[in-house]
Structures are given as structure tokens and as C-alpha cells.
Design an enzyme around this catalytic site. Sequence first.
Site, PDB file in Angstrom:
ATOM      1  N   ARG A   1       0.894  -1.170   0.000  1.00 52.47           N
ATOM      2  CA  ARG A   1       0.000   0.000   0.000  1.00 52.47           C
ATOM      3  C   ARG A   1       0.922   1.207   0.000  1.00 52.47           C
ATOM      4  NH1 ARG A   1      -5.558   1.314   3.044  1.00 52.47           N
ATOM      5  NH2 ARG A   1      -6.157   0.013   1.304  1.00 52.47           N
TER       6      ARG A   1
ATOM      7  N   HIS B   1      -6.738   1.183  -7.038  1.00 53.00           N
ATOM      8  CA  HIS B   1      -7.056   0.239  -5.954  1.00 53.00           C
ATOM      9  C   HIS B   1      -7.715  -1.008  -6.580  1.00 53.00           C
ATOM     10  CE1 HIS B   1      -7.604  -1.172  -2.014  1.00 53.00           C
ATOM     11  NE2 HIS B   1      -8.533  -0.359  -1.551  1.00 53.00           N
TER      12      HIS B   1
ATOM     13  N   GLN C   1      -9.773  -3.742  -4.617  1.00 50.86           N
ATOM     14  CA  GLN C   1     -11.090  -3.254  -4.194  1.00 50.86           C
ATOM     15  C   GLN C   1     -12.133  -3.431  -5.297  1.00 50.86           C
ATOM     16  OE1 GLN C   1     -12.018  -1.761  -1.070  1.00 50.86           O
ATOM     17  NE2 GLN C   1     -13.947  -2.330  -2.016  1.00 50.86           N
TER      18      GLN C   1
ATOM     19  N   ASP D   1     -17.134   7.279  -2.708  1.00 46.37           N
ATOM     20  CA  ASP D   1     -15.973   7.099  -1.828  1.00 46.37           C
ATOM     21  C   ASP D   1     -15.745   8.437  -1.126  1.00 46.37           C
ATOM     22  OD1 ASP D   1     -13.678   6.106  -0.614  1.00 46.37           O
ATOM     23  OD2 ASP D   1     -12.436   6.191  -2.421  1.00 46.37           O
TER      24      ASP D   1
ATOM     25  N   CYS E   1     -16.227   1.533  -0.692  1.00 48.40           N
ATOM     26  CA  CYS E   1     -15.088   0.690  -0.310  1.00 48.40           C
ATOM     27  C   CYS E   1     -14.781   0.766   1.186  1.00 48.40           C
ATOM     28  CB  CYS E   1     -13.855   1.075  -1.122  1.00 48.40           C
ATOM     29  SG  CYS E   1     -13.267   2.753  -0.812  1.00 48.40           S
TER      30      CYS E   1
ATOM     31  N   ARG F   1     -13.358  -8.753  -0.195  1.00 49.71           N
ATOM     32  CA  ARG F   1     -11.919  -8.482  -0.330  1.00 49.71           C
ATOM     33  C   ARG F   1     -11.123  -9.750  -0.005  1.00 49.71           C
ATOM     34  NH1 ARG F   1      -9.958  -3.280   0.249  1.00 49.71           N
ATOM     35  NH2 ARG F   1      -7.965  -4.288  -0.187  1.00 49.71           N
TER      36      ARG F   1
HETATM   37  N1   CP Z   1     -11.247  -0.309   1.386  1.00 45.38           N
HETATM   38  C1   CP Z   1     -10.023  -0.368   1.920  1.00 45.38           C
HETATM   39  O1   CP Z   1      -9.022  -0.547   1.236  1.00 45.38           O
HETATM   40  O2   CP Z   1     -10.000  -0.261   3.287  1.00 45.38           O
HETATM   41  P1   CP Z   1      -8.711  -0.068   4.190  1.00 45.38           P
HETATM   42  O3   CP Z   1      -8.155   1.308   3.900  1.00 45.38           O
HETATM   43  O4   CP Z   1      -9.249  -0.175   5.597  1.00 45.38           O
HETATM   44  O5   CP Z   1      -7.717  -1.138   3.884  1.00 45.38           O
HETATM   45  N1  NVA Z   2      -9.871   6.741  -1.875  1.00 46.39           N
HETATM   46  C1  NVA Z   2      -9.602   6.273  -0.534  1.00 46.39           C
HETATM   47  C2  NVA Z   2      -9.775   4.796  -0.462  1.00 46.39           C
HETATM   48  C3  NVA Z   2      -9.510   4.207   0.894  1.00 46.39           C
HETATM   49  C4  NVA Z   2      -9.659   2.724   0.915  1.00 46.39           C
HETATM   50  C5  NVA Z   2      -8.203   6.686  -0.120  1.00 46.39           C
HETATM   51  O1  NVA Z   2      -7.279   6.540  -0.924  1.00 46.39           O
HETATM   52  O2  NVA Z   2      -8.034   7.170   1.002  1.00 46.39           O
END
Ligand code: CP
Ligand code: NVA
Length: 298
Positions: free
Chosen positions: A100, A127, A130, A218, A256, A284
Site C-alpha cells: 500500500r 485500488h 477493491q 468514496d 469501499c 476483499r
Molecule cells: N477499502 C479499503 O481498502 O479499506 P482499508 O483502507 O481499511 O484497507
Molecule cells: N480513496 C480512498 C480509499 C480508501 C480505501 C483513499 O485513498 O483514502
Amino acid sequence: MSVNFIDIADYNTKDLKKVLLLAHQMKSGLVSPTPLLEKTVAMIFEKSSTRTRISFEVAIKQLGGTPLILNSDDMQLSRGEPIADTARVMSRYVDAIMIRALSHQTILDFSENAGIPIINGLSNLSHPCQIMADIMTIEENFNSIEGLTISWFGDSNNVLKSWIDAAMKFRFYLRIASPKRYQPDKHLVQEAIDVGAKIELFEDSRVAAQDANVLVTDVWVSMGDQEGTRLRDLRAYQVHKELFELARYDAIFLHCLPAIRGNEVTAEVIDGPQSKIIDQAENRLHVQKAIMCHLFET
Ligand code: CP
Ligand code: NVA
């Protein structure tokens, strides 16, 4: 070259469908492969996570492997050690790396240097895990995503980018409702349309919601973004009951998570009967198991 899972755009539809089918089969208990026996999968987090971290850890264990969670702040990376060195060293210890990352380039740099499968667990750009879970959730509710209308409301962020990638691979209609200056990059959309994606941009949320099958949104401020005037600018793109009622009677709501009730969605919608957010979060786990099975070709 190892096989990675960095973007949906890199995959062909056949393999994506294979991954989804396996995810459904694993969820229903039909198959329980263990391709990660004797294998270790490291996870590097440069940003917070609840779902990605937990679902990957459980997924790796269920596939027979050992998860290794690493906070990038505790690694020499945070003191400037080159990604290339980190990636090459890590590949001597572990069998795959999920990242990440603050910058998508970090994931690409790992993939260029590691020689083991690299999985994108969210970057500033995309992502993909997701959206695979989202498609799985849609298939659970409508059997297939083909021909459906998926309407996105609000910011054009990393999650939307993976939806645009998915629109190139699966035959659905993607509507994007956002203020002009929050719309996705024109070239990105045009490139997707050029290879068959059915994408339409809207400034009026109500038009985008009309007869849609899936409403999705989102947060308005993603990790790493500055809030600035976003909350004010995106206010008209909130998913609320009146908007939801314009969609088809059997429409579902996806997010998400994490969500901010009162910003991008009202509590009434996200906690309402047509919201599938918890199934979506569960998926997921299944879809990431299927992705790892694919990477290790069982
Ligand atoms: N949706 C998602 O990726 O959640 P987290 O940021 O909690 O991993
Ligand atoms: N768009 C959001 C998704 C989190 C899972 C972010 O990047 O913070």
C-alpha cells in the site's frame, strides 16, 4: 518476469473472470486451495488500513502461507534506502509482496526489481483489489456485471481509476458524476473509451443516478489529499435517499470504506437495506485469495 497484480488494466478479461469465479467458489466452500504452503507474503504499508491489512493477513493464512506485516516507517526505506535494494533483498526472504503505497511509482519500482509477484494494495493512482471485490459483490446481487449501469458520485480518485480500468475489461456502463474540475483525466477516459469502455461523464448527479443498477461513492478526501474546498465543492454529489430513489428499484449501494456519513453518503443510504458494504468488505478476502492463487498458478 513474475506475474503481478498492479492494475486491472494489465490483465485480460479471461484471467479476471477466472479470478472472480475462483473467488466465488472459495467463498461458497467448493474449493480450498493452499498454494502458499511454505511461502511467505510480506505486506508493506505506507498508509493506514483496516480491511486490506486484515483481509490479506487472513487470506494468506487460509492459503497455507505466512503473512509478514511491515510498516514502512520501521524499515530503512523511510531513511532513504533505495527501493531497488529493498526489493532485491526482500525477494531473497519472501515469495510475494503486497504494497500500500503513497506513490504508485513505488509499486512499479518494486515490480521492476523484486522478481517476485507484487500486489497493489492501493496507491494514489489505483485500488484494483477493491474493484475486483466490488465486481464480485455485484455478481452476487445481479449474477453478472454485463449490461449493468454503475454510477459513481464525487471525487475522481484511485478507486474510480480502477473502475475505469474495469470498464475496459467488462461490458458495463460507467457513469461518473462530479463537478467539472473533479472529473477524471480526459485522456485516461478517452483511452478507455477507445478500447471499448462505455463511460459517460455527468455534472448532474440526478441524471447519472437515473435507472442505475449500482450507486457507488468514496470519501471526498483520500489519504494524502488536502481537504481544501473539497467538502463544499462535492456537497452536491452526496448519495442520499432522494438520489437513490432515482435508481432502479433493486439498485445496490457500494462504498469501499472507510466512509464519512453526512459527507459522501447519508447514514440512511449506507446503513439502509440496499447497501452491500459489509458483503463488499468481506469479498476483499475471497477475491484476494483468488488473486494470490492466480499469481501462484494453482
Ligand atoms: N477499502 C479499503 O481498502 O479499506 P482499508 O483502507 O481499511 O484497507
Ligand atoms: N480513496 C480512498 C480509499 C480508501 C480505501 C483513499 O485513498 O483514502
